[in-house]
Design an enzyme around this catalytic site. Sequence first.
Site, PDB file in Angstrom:
ATOM      1  N   ARG A  59       2.591  -6.493   9.048  1.00  0.00           N
ATOM      2  CA  ARG A  59       1.908  -5.324   9.609  1.00  0.00           C
ATOM      3  C   ARG A  59       2.509  -4.913  10.951  1.00  0.00           C
ATOM      4  O   ARG A  59       2.569  -3.719  11.270  1.00  0.00           O
ATOM      5  CB  ARG A  59       0.411  -5.603   9.717  1.00  0.00           C
ATOM      6  CG  ARG A  59      -0.270  -5.486   8.342  1.00  0.00           C
ATOM      7  CD  ARG A  59      -1.668  -6.020   8.348  1.00  0.00           C
ATOM      8  NE  ARG A  59      -2.430  -5.574   7.168  1.00  0.00           N
ATOM      9  CZ  ARG A  59      -3.641  -6.002   6.875  1.00  0.00           C
ATOM     10  NH1 ARG A  59      -4.241  -6.891   7.653  1.00  0.00           N
ATOM     11  NH2 ARG A  59      -4.260  -5.555   5.800  1.00  0.00           N
ATOM     12  N   HIS A  92      -2.244  -5.289   1.644  1.00  0.00           N
ATOM     13  CA  HIS A  92      -3.549  -5.924   1.461  1.00  0.00           C
ATOM     14  C   HIS A  92      -3.320  -7.374   1.076  1.00  0.00           C
ATOM     15  O   HIS A  92      -2.346  -7.677   0.377  1.00  0.00           O
ATOM     16  CB  HIS A  92      -4.332  -5.237   0.330  1.00  0.00           C
ATOM     17  CG  HIS A  92      -5.529  -6.044  -0.125  1.00  0.00           C
ATOM     18  ND1 HIS A  92      -6.752  -5.968   0.505  1.00  0.00           N
ATOM     19  CD2 HIS A  92      -5.659  -6.985  -1.099  1.00  0.00           C
ATOM     20  CE1 HIS A  92      -7.586  -6.826  -0.089  1.00  0.00           C
ATOM     21  NE2 HIS A  92      -6.953  -7.447  -1.061  1.00  0.00           N
ATOM     22  N   PHE A 105     -15.434   3.605   7.142  1.00  0.00           N
ATOM     23  CA  PHE A 105     -14.082   3.947   6.693  1.00  0.00           C
ATOM     24  C   PHE A 105     -13.909   3.867   5.178  1.00  0.00           C
ATOM     25  O   PHE A 105     -12.813   4.109   4.658  1.00  0.00           O
ATOM     26  CB  PHE A 105     -13.040   3.056   7.394  1.00  0.00           C
ATOM     27  CG  PHE A 105     -13.234   1.561   7.221  1.00  0.00           C
ATOM     28  CD1 PHE A 105     -12.785   0.901   6.079  1.00  0.00           C
ATOM     29  CD2 PHE A 105     -13.877   0.808   8.202  1.00  0.00           C
ATOM     30  CE1 PHE A 105     -12.960  -0.467   5.907  1.00  0.00           C
ATOM     31  CE2 PHE A 105     -14.056  -0.566   8.049  1.00  0.00           C
ATOM     32  CZ  PHE A 105     -13.593  -1.205   6.890  1.00  0.00           C
ATOM     33  N   THR A 126      -5.334  -6.870  10.987  1.00  0.00           N
ATOM     34  CA  THR A 126      -5.625  -5.610  10.298  1.00  0.00           C
ATOM     35  C   THR A 126      -5.023  -4.416  11.049  1.00  0.00           C
ATOM     36  O   THR A 126      -4.458  -3.511  10.440  1.00  0.00           O
ATOM     37  CB  THR A 126      -7.153  -5.428  10.167  1.00  0.00           C
ATOM     38  OG1 THR A 126      -7.693  -6.595   9.537  1.00  0.00           O
ATOM     39  CG2 THR A 126      -7.498  -4.211   9.347  1.00  0.00           C
ATOM     40  N   LYS A 136       0.822  -1.218   0.000  1.00  0.00           N
ATOM     41  CA  LYS A 136       0.000   0.000   0.000  1.00  0.00           C
ATOM     42  C   LYS A 136       0.860   1.276   0.000  1.00  0.00           C
ATOM     43  O   LYS A 136       2.063   1.218   0.272  1.00  0.00           O
ATOM     44  CB  LYS A 136      -0.925  -0.033   1.225  1.00  0.00           C
ATOM     45  CG  LYS A 136      -2.005  -1.139   1.182  1.00  0.00           C
ATOM     46  CD  LYS A 136      -2.888  -1.041   2.426  1.00  0.00           C
ATOM     47  CE  LYS A 136      -4.057  -1.999   2.376  1.00  0.00           C
ATOM     48  NZ  LYS A 136      -4.904  -1.856   3.603  1.00  0.00           N
ATOM     49  N   ASN A 157      -1.788   0.283   7.006  1.00  0.00           N
ATOM     50  CA  ASN A 157      -1.261  -0.990   7.520  1.00  0.00           C
ATOM     51  C   ASN A 157      -0.424  -1.739   6.483  1.00  0.00           C
ATOM     52  O   ASN A 157      -0.249  -2.952   6.566  1.00  0.00           O
ATOM     53  CB  ASN A 157      -2.395  -1.846   8.092  1.00  0.00           C
ATOM     54  CG  ASN A 157      -3.483  -2.139   7.076  1.00  0.00           C
ATOM     55  OD1 ASN A 157      -3.331  -1.852   5.885  1.00  0.00           O
ATOM     56  ND2 ASN A 157      -4.568  -2.717   7.535  1.00  0.00           N
ATOM     57  N   GLU A 199      -9.829 -10.675  -7.340  1.00  0.00           N
ATOM     58  CA  GLU A 199      -8.874  -9.563  -7.171  1.00  0.00           C
ATOM     59  C   GLU A 199      -7.691  -9.672  -8.133  1.00  0.00           C
ATOM     60  O   GLU A 199      -7.187  -8.652  -8.614  1.00  0.00           O
ATOM     61  CB  GLU A 199      -8.392  -9.514  -5.717  1.00  0.00           C
ATOM     62  CG  GLU A 199      -9.519  -9.146  -4.760  1.00  0.00           C
ATOM     63  CD  GLU A 199      -9.105  -9.060  -3.298  1.00  0.00           C
ATOM     64  OE1 GLU A 199      -9.950  -8.689  -2.472  1.00  0.00           O
ATOM     65  OE2 GLU A 199      -7.924  -9.355  -2.974  1.00  0.00           O
ATOM     66  N   TYR A 202     -12.620  -2.014  -3.574  1.00  0.00           N
ATOM     67  CA  TYR A 202     -13.049  -2.185  -2.178  1.00  0.00           C
ATOM     68  C   TYR A 202     -14.576  -2.162  -2.031  1.00  0.00           C
ATOM     69  O   TYR A 202     -15.074  -1.875  -0.958  1.00  0.00           O
ATOM     70  CB  TYR A 202     -12.423  -1.100  -1.304  1.00  0.00           C
ATOM     71  CG  TYR A 202     -11.054  -1.444  -0.742  1.00  0.00           C
ATOM     72  CD1 TYR A 202     -10.836  -2.651  -0.055  1.00  0.00           C
ATOM     73  CD2 TYR A 202      -9.986  -0.570  -0.846  1.00  0.00           C
ATOM     74  CE1 TYR A 202      -9.596  -2.964   0.498  1.00  0.00           C
ATOM     75  CE2 TYR A 202      -8.738  -0.873  -0.300  1.00  0.00           C
ATOM     76  CZ  TYR A 202      -8.552  -2.070   0.370  1.00  0.00           C
ATOM     77  OH  TYR A 202      -7.327  -2.373   0.919  1.00  0.00           O
TER      78      TYR A 202
HETATM   79  N1  UDP Z   1      -9.687  -0.253   7.626  1.00  0.00           N
HETATM   80  C1  UDP Z   1      -9.727   0.977   8.245  1.00  0.00           C
HETATM   81  N2  UDP Z   1     -10.413   1.090   9.427  1.00  0.00           N
HETATM   82  C2  UDP Z   1     -11.029   0.026  10.013  1.00  0.00           C
HETATM   83  C3  UDP Z   1     -10.976  -1.220   9.375  1.00  0.00           C
HETATM   84  C4  UDP Z   1     -10.298  -1.327   8.174  1.00  0.00           C
HETATM   85  O1  UDP Z   1      -9.180   1.954   7.747  1.00  0.00           O
HETATM   86  O2  UDP Z   1     -11.621   0.190  11.092  1.00  0.00           O
HETATM   87  C5  UDP Z   1      -8.964  -0.387   6.347  1.00  0.00           C
HETATM   88  C6  UDP Z   1      -7.625  -1.078   6.509  1.00  0.00           C
HETATM   89  O3  UDP Z   1      -6.682  -0.455   5.641  1.00  0.00           O
HETATM   90  C7  UDP Z   1      -7.915  -2.482   6.038  1.00  0.00           C
HETATM   91  C8  UDP Z   1      -8.956  -2.240   4.939  1.00  0.00           C
HETATM   92  O4  UDP Z   1      -9.729  -1.151   5.446  1.00  0.00           O
HETATM   93  O5  UDP Z   1      -6.731  -3.128   5.587  1.00  0.00           O
HETATM   94  C9  UDP Z   1      -9.866  -3.398   4.617  1.00  0.00           C
HETATM   95  O6  UDP Z   1     -10.470  -3.846   5.819  1.00  0.00           O
HETATM   96  P1  UDP Z   1     -10.568  -5.389   6.145  1.00  0.00           P
HETATM   97  O7  UDP Z   1     -11.476  -5.541   7.311  1.00  0.00           O
HETATM   98  O8  UDP Z   1     -10.895  -6.149   4.898  1.00  0.00           O
HETATM   99  O9  UDP Z   1      -9.077  -5.745   6.643  1.00  0.00           O
HETATM  100  P2  UDP Z   1      -7.924  -6.611   5.962  1.00  0.00           P
HETATM  101  O10 UDP Z   1      -8.580  -7.718   5.167  1.00  0.00           O
HETATM  102  O11 UDP Z   1      -7.131  -5.666   5.102  1.00  0.00           O
HETATM  103  O12 UDP Z   1      -7.109  -7.135   7.113  1.00  0.00           O
HETATM  104 MG    MG Z   2     -10.086  -7.648   3.751  1.00  0.00          MG
END
Ligand code: UDP
Ligand code: MG
Length: 136
Positions: A105, A118, A60, A94, A12, A115, A129, A52
Site C-alpha cells: 500500500r 485487500h 464508506f 489501510t 483492486k 489502496n 472469503e 463487504y
Molecule cells: N475504506 C475507506 N474509507 C475508510 C476506511 C476504509 O474507503 O475510512 C475502504 C478501504 O478500501 C479499505 C476497505 O474500505 O481497504 C475495508 O476497510 P477495512 O477497515 O477492512 O480495511 P482493510 O482491512 O482493507 O485494511
Molecule cells: Mg478489512
Amino acid sequence: MSNIEQTLSIIKPDAVERNLQDQIKNDFKNNGFKILKEKKIHITKEEAEKFYKVHESKPFYNDLCTYLSSGPIIVMNLEKDNAVLENRKLMGSTNPKEAEEGTIRKKYGISIDKNSVHGSDSVENAKIELDFFFKS
Ligand code: UDP
Ligand code: MG
C-alpha cells in the site's frame, strides 16, 4: 513449528487499471507466498455488497462497493506460513499515507479508498472469503 495457512488477496481496480498486477504478484512471490489460484474478474455492485457486508453500517460502504465493482480485479488464493498475518504485514496500513516503507500500500496505494489490495483479516474470514470467490 510450521503453520501453513491460506488467505485471500485482491488486487483492486486502481492497481489493475495502472497495470501493477505483475509487480504486486512478484511482491507476494518474493516474500514467500505461493499463488495457488488466481483469476481476473469484474464483479457487480451486488456481489461487492455481499463481499463487504461486514462494513454495511460504515459511512464508506456504498462508495467502497461502487469502487470494488468499478473495474476488473484479480483475486488470489495465497499460501504461506502464517499467511493471514504475513499478508496483512506485506500490505501495510489501510491508509497508504500511514503504511510502512516497503509495503504494497505504501508503494502503490493512492488513498485510503484506492489502496490497491485487500487481504483477509483472520483465518476464519480467509475461509469465508476464499469460498466466496473460489468455491465452485
Ligand atoms: N475504506 C475507506 N474509507 C475508510 C476506511 C476504509 O474507503 O475510512 C475502504 C478501504 O478500501 C479499505 C476497505 O474500505 O481497504 C475495508 O476497510 P477495512 O477497515 O477492512 O480495511 P482493510 O482491512 O482493507 O485494511
Ligand atoms: Mg478489512
